[in-house]
Design an enzyme around this catalytic site. Sequence first.
Site, mmCIF file in Angstrom:
data_model
loop_
_atom_site.group_PDB
_atom_site.id
_atom_site.type_symbol
_atom_site.label_atom_id
_atom_site.label_comp_id
_atom_site.label_asym_id
_atom_site.label_seq_id
_atom_site.Cartn_x
_atom_site.Cartn_y
_atom_site.Cartn_z
ATOM 1 N N ARG A 12 -26.665 90.405 6.764
ATOM 2 C CA ARG A 12 -25.235 90.084 6.664
ATOM 3 C C ARG A 12 -24.462 91.311 7.103
ATOM 4 N NH1 ARG A 12 -20.570 89.133 6.701
ATOM 5 N NH2 ARG A 12 -19.415 87.676 5.419
ATOM 6 N N GLU A 20 -16.672 79.476 10.045
ATOM 7 C CA GLU A 20 -17.867 78.656 9.835
ATOM 8 C C GLU A 20 -18.072 77.714 11.025
ATOM 9 O OE1 GLU A 20 -19.896 78.990 7.004
ATOM 10 O OE2 GLU A 20 -18.572 80.719 6.812
ATOM 11 N N ARG A 75 -29.748 88.594 1.242
ATOM 12 C CA ARG A 75 -29.662 89.060 2.629
ATOM 13 C C ARG A 75 -29.429 90.564 2.601
ATOM 14 N NH1 ARG A 75 -24.849 85.099 4.470
ATOM 15 N NH2 ARG A 75 -24.044 86.147 2.619
#
Length: 129
Positions: A12, A20, A75
């Site tokens: 990330r 998105e 992440r």
Amino acid sequence: DTLKLESGERVRLIGIDTPEMHESAKLRRDSSRSKTDVNAIKAMGKQSYQFTKNLVEGKRVRLEFDVEKFDKYKRLLAYVYLKDATFVNAEIIRQGYASLMTYPPNVKYVDLFTQLYREARENKRGLWK
């Protein structure tokens, strides 16, 4: 705003938020909050994805960590650099393909990112055209 490494690990990118591309609760929240059509957000997400893919796909990267190394989704959280020293997080903002998303304590480059974000918007780059 998330890269998948050759190893399969997800990274990330710290400090940025891109629109998105896929149906999700976040997409609906972003649409409601910004009063922007879901399909328009998805289209912007695809533009950001394509820009980032063209920037990093198939290239070796170096990761720099801040205070926290993982997010709640496990992440890796990182600042990413290409071999030619391109600062990927900053370049995505500079070219207008991401908004800022800062979560303390990972704020090492917040001033730089804020400056680049303002410049991208003022100069109508990327998504701000």
